[in-house]
Design an enzyme around this catalytic site. Structure first.
Site, short mmCIF file in Angstrom:
data_model
loop_
_atom_site.label_atom_id
_atom_site.label_comp_id
_atom_site.label_asym_id
_atom_site.label_seq_id
_atom_site.Cartn_x
_atom_site.Cartn_y
_atom_site.Cartn_z
N PHE A 35 12.93 16.26 -33.00
CA PHE A 35 12.91 17.62 -33.54
C PHE A 35 12.17 17.67 -34.88
CE2 PHE A 35 14.78 20.90 -36.26
CZ PHE A 35 14.54 22.03 -35.49
N GLU A 113 -1.99 -14.88 -23.31
CA GLU A 113 -1.63 -13.46 -23.36
C GLU A 113 -1.17 -13.01 -21.98
OE1 GLU A 113 -5.32 -11.63 -24.28
OE2 GLU A 113 -5.64 -12.80 -26.09
N LYS A 115 -1.32 -10.75 -18.85
CA LYS A 115 -2.41 -9.98 -18.23
C LYS A 115 -1.83 -8.66 -17.71
CE LYS A 115 -6.22 -10.43 -14.94
NZ LYS A 115 -5.99 -9.16 -14.24
N ASP A 117 -1.50 -5.14 -15.99
CA ASP A 117 -2.09 -4.64 -14.75
C ASP A 117 -2.34 -3.13 -14.88
OD1 ASP A 117 -3.07 -4.71 -12.22
OD2 ASP A 117 -1.13 -4.66 -11.22
N TYR A 225 -6.41 -6.49 -26.68
CA TYR A 225 -6.41 -7.95 -26.64
C TYR A 225 -7.72 -8.62 -27.02
CZ TYR A 225 -8.21 -6.49 -22.06
OH TYR A 225 -8.91 -5.87 -21.05
N LYS A 312 -3.25 -16.08 -12.07
CA LYS A 312 -2.63 -14.96 -11.36
C LYS A 312 -1.29 -15.37 -10.76
CE LYS A 312 -4.50 -11.51 -10.90
NZ LYS A 312 -5.63 -10.96 -10.13
N CYS A 406 15.67 18.92 9.77
CA CYS A 406 16.11 18.65 8.40
C CYS A 406 17.50 18.04 8.39
CB CYS A 406 16.10 19.96 7.60
SG CYS A 406 16.72 19.77 5.91
N CYS A 409 19.95 20.88 6.59
CA CYS A 409 20.26 22.21 7.13
C CYS A 409 19.96 22.34 8.62
CB CYS A 409 19.50 23.29 6.36
SG CYS A 409 17.70 23.25 6.61
N CYS A 424 10.71 20.77 5.46
CA CYS A 424 11.71 21.69 5.97
C CYS A 424 11.28 23.09 5.52
CB CYS A 424 13.10 21.37 5.43
SG CYS A 424 14.32 22.67 5.78
N CYS A 430 18.18 25.85 2.60
CA CYS A 430 18.36 24.39 2.58
C CYS A 430 18.87 23.98 1.19
CB CYS A 430 17.03 23.72 2.89
SG CYS A 430 17.13 21.92 3.01
#
Length: 668
Positions: A35, A113, A115, A117, A225, A312, A406, A409, A424, A430
């Site tokens: 805030f 370091e 890696k 993704d 990096y 990896k 569904c 419902c 649906c 529903c």
């Protein structure tokens, strides 16, 4: 207050907000409440609006992005963005170490370091300010996504300290934290859009969105990096990154220097397990020779540096049994199948469920009840079934079929042409759809009704007090006070917030209605162009698709909404309660059609208005903002420092150039 004092006040607020931004988004150590931050930001926004001459593109107020679409320009990398060679075994890492030993006859150390993704990015800074952000592209050149990158709050627009080089580039990875990715996919599935496969795809797609205000909402993050430049502060790669950290960049706290390859392997073994406790996706470890001098000696192959390699990780996969498939209904009626599994340990957590997304995926996997399935997490938040061991299937096993009705419902499901999801169609009967639409209506970005949440909506619905969004405005203290978990104070807060919501502007009310495919940006476009709900209701398909960014899918959804008499009745009731269903007169009075039919490109910097303010003026007066120059461009609105490529194209195509002064005369 004189101009000097105003400038000092603006500068002080900018410094304070950037400091708090850094504490929150980089260090995760906020010093003030959300805030208090918002109040300071609003104060700065007010000062900047009153004094446009002090505009700064790097101000904290500019991180929200622009609603104007942009076409990405290709930019050549000063330093090519090469790929790393990959290794998948510890033996290959030892070979890497031996190759370096043969080329260097002095001691060296490695830097390890995580890696990340995500999607690669290269930032250019001059005199401590961000000037350009470019994607990897083909390694030689990439797309200029500066406007989008400015919205990422963990990226410094201005640097701290004084010891940074006059010019340098820094490379990093833009990514989506797991929690944000989960929220994004949930929202996409609710409106019937295909979920992103993983956070990497989501980050890449977000960074290439044409609308930077939409990018801002996606809450991207970034880790850095690699520094490049002529006058870096240290020969050590690790040491240079510590400098970058002090300048304001988000550098992983898990980066380590290692004296030997055995220490590197210890680091890899540690993170092969611990990576699952991280808030972002990682798929390996990057190992680099620390000294930049030695890096230069080792050099490069045609595709990658000889002084670095990526190890990896293998995606963790386990087998378990598919016990059943359940089906969930979202607020738009989209039905999502979920696999219920025999609990199994995967990547450090117990997995009981896996998303199946839609009928096509169920059919592709050829799933049967009690199948032995292979479940993978990898970069995913929600585990997914990647394969089935059909050889272990019982010959009488029941094939999994997508449901026809569904589960909530009983209404027969529909699948629209060209869409992956089943729906649906019973929107008003529903229960999950009814409650979901009400939850969307009261949400912060819509009507922002305080005191109401998912549990309270559930309670009010179960008590029979609300069946649609209009019923909210019929609630009384006498109905609310006796309810469980409420009471007088809670009831008073809810009713007061409902009353205050009658002042929410039309574009947010339109978004709150929950019309399929009408998100915040589309709602704003429709509101600004058509001015009122009555005009929107009577608009034809042709009129809707003529609006910028409104395609046939959105237009058809809007038409279908207003053809339903139940929706019209809800709008009638909301009108009677005093909600805003047309643009404010002060906004309308500023509009004109003086630029109608004109397509205008903006380039350069201006004295009286910011570029975003000029774009807003173009739209208010009926013009269209475009990102690139073509034969259809009416004018180039040019300030100082117009891009040379734009000037060249303007001259070639004979497009007139407007000054800021000439433009303002046109709309007087």
């Amino acid at each position: 207050m004189d101009k000097t004092a105003i400038k000092q006040q603006i500068d002080q607020l900018r410094q304070e907000l950037e400091k708090h931004n850094y504490q929150y988004y980089v260090l995760s150590q906020p010093l003030i409440s959300d805030f208090e931050f918002d109040m300071k930001l609003k104060e700065l926004e007010k000062l900047e609006a009153e004094h446009p001459g002090f505009f700064d593109p790097n101000s904290p107020t500019q991180r929200v992005g622009s609603d104007i679409n942009q076409e990405f320009v290709q930019v050549k990398h000063q330093y090519p963005m090469l790929s790393l060679s990959n290794s998948y075994s510890l033996g290959e890492l030892r070979d890497f170490d031996q190759r370096i030993k043969r080329q260097i006859d002095e001691p060296y150390e490695f830097v390890c370091e995580l890696k990340f993704d995500g999607t690669s990015i290269s930032l250019s800074y001059e005199n401590g300010q961000l000037v350009r952000a470019v994607t990897r592209g083909d390694g030689e050149k990439g797309d200029d996504v500066t406007a989008n990158v400015r919205t990422i709050r963990s990226i410094p627009l201005k640097l701290s300290g004084t010891d940074y080089p006059e010019k340098f580039d820094i490379r990093g990875e833009v990514l989506l934290p797991f929690a944000v990715f989960a929220e994004l996919n949930q929202a996409r599935e609710e409106i019937g859009e295909a979920p992103f496969a993983n956070p990497r795809n989501a980050a890449s797609g977000t960074l290439k969105m044409q609308n930077s205000s939409e990018v801002a909402k996606r809450k991207l993050d970034a880790y850095f990096y690699y520094l490049l430049g002529e006058n870096l502060p240290d020969d050590g790669h690790y040491e240079s990154l510590q400098h970058a950290k002090r300048w304001g960049f988000k550098i992983s706290e898990h980066i380590r220097k290692c004296a030997t390859i055995n220490e590197v392997i210890d680091y890899i073994n540690h993170w092969d397990h611990e990576r699952f406790n991280l808030p972002v996706a990682t798929d390996g470890i990057v190992i680099k020779v620390n000294s930049r001098r030695l890096q230069n000696n080792l050099g490069f192959t045609a595709k990658s540096p000889r002084w670095a390699v990526a190890y990896k990780f293998k995606a963790e996969q386990v087998s378990t049994t598919l016990e059943s498939v359940s089906f969930q209904v979202g607020r738009t009626g989209a039905v999502t199948p979920v696999a219920n599994l025999t609990p199994v340990l995967l990547a450090g957590t117990i997995v009981k469920r896996a998303s199946l997304h839609n009928a096509d995926i169920i059919n592709k996997l050829d799933l049967h009840l009690n199948d032995v399935v292979f479940v993978e997490k990898g970069g995913e938040i929600i585990p997914k079934i990647v394969d089935v061991n059909a050889s272990l299937r019982h010959p009488m096993a029941q094939k999994i079929s997508f449901i026809t009705h569904c589960p909530e419902c009983g209404t027969e499901l529909v699948r629209r042409e060209g869409e992956a999801a089943h729906y649906c169609p019973n929107e008003t009967g529903c229960p999950p759809q009814i409650k979901g639409r009400i939850e969307h209506f009261i949400s912060r970005r819509a009507m922002d009704i305080d005191g109401l949440g998912e549990e309270t909506i559930e309670l009010l619905y179960n008590e029979g007090l609300i069946h649609n969004i209009a019923d909210l405005y019929e609630l009384t203290a006498g109905q609310l006070v006796p309810l469980e978990r409420l009471g007088e104070k809670s009831a008073e807060r809810i009713l007061k917030s409902l009353e205050n919501s009658k002042n929410v502007p039309f574009e947010r009310v339109l978004f709150a209605l929950g019309i399929r495919f009408v998100g915040e940006t589309v709602a704003k476009k429709l509101a600004q162009k058509l001015v009122s709900i009555d005009a929107l209701q009577s608009a034809s398909l042709e009129e809707l698709t003529a609006i910028d960014e409104i395609g046939s899918r959105i237009a058809e959804s809007v038409l279908a909404y207003f053809q339903d008499i139940r929706n019209l009745e809800i709008i009638r009731r909301l009108k009677e309660k005093g909600l805003q269903f047309e643009l404010d007169q002060s906004v309308i009075s500023e509009r004109s059609n003086k630029l109608e039919g004109l397509s205008i490109v903006i380039s350069g910097t201006f004295e009286k208005y910011s570029r975003d303010e000029l774009k807003d003026l173009i739209e208010k007066h009926g013009g269209k903002n475009v990102g690139s120059i073509s034969k259809k461009t009416s004018y180039l609105l040019g300030g100082s420092n117009i891009g040379p490529s734009k000037l060249e194209k303007v001259e070639k195509l004979g497009v007139p150039v407007l000054s800021e002064e000439d433009f303002l005369k046109m709309i007087e």
